[in-house]
Motif scaffolding. Structure first.
Motif: not given
Length: 129
Positions: A51, A71-72, A75, A88, A91-92, A95
């Motif tokens: 981050k 970052e993803e 996390e 999460e 989100q990965v 992205v």
């Protein structure tokens, strides 16, 4: 309207179709895989560092897709709660999809051979995409 195509009509559909094809290939090769998640809050320091690195890169104008995806991923690796881990991982995936769309959009913008799969299908009866 934000259709998720990231400036390249049909690109979201095409990338998701490619992902579905890859998932089918994985299942054909490996079958169902019931393995532990392997995530843990002990990985939080790596997520925090990612981050900080992402924020610094944004601030100094050197942000890359690697920063954002790392970052993803980190996390996700730091999560122990199943619902939070799932969030999460979505989100990965999002992205990663957007990064692929960025690669495709750059190819079109540069005038190199665009992926023909990024061309939207013509809806029946309209004669146009």
């Amino acid at each position: 309207m934000n259709d998720g195509d990231y400036g390249l009509p049909g690109s979201l559909r095409c990338v998701l179709e490619e992902i579905a094809g890859e998932r089918r290939a994985q299942d054909a090769r490996w079958g169902i895989q019931d393995v532990p998640d392997g995530t843990s809050p002990v990985r939080a320091p790596a997520a925090d560092e990612a981050k900080r690195e992402t924020s610094a890169a944004f601030d100094d104008g050197t942000l890359t897709w690697r920063h954002i995806l790392a970052e993803e991923v980190l996390e996700a690796f730091a999560e122990s709660d199943t619902e939070a881990l799932r969030t999460e991982l979505i989100q990965v995936a999002a992205v990663a999809v957007k990064w692929v769309q960025a690669i495709d959009r750059r190819a079109v913008t540069a005038g190199t051979s665009p992926d023909p799969r990024a061309t939207p299908a013509t809806p029946p009866g309209t004669g146009r995409p």
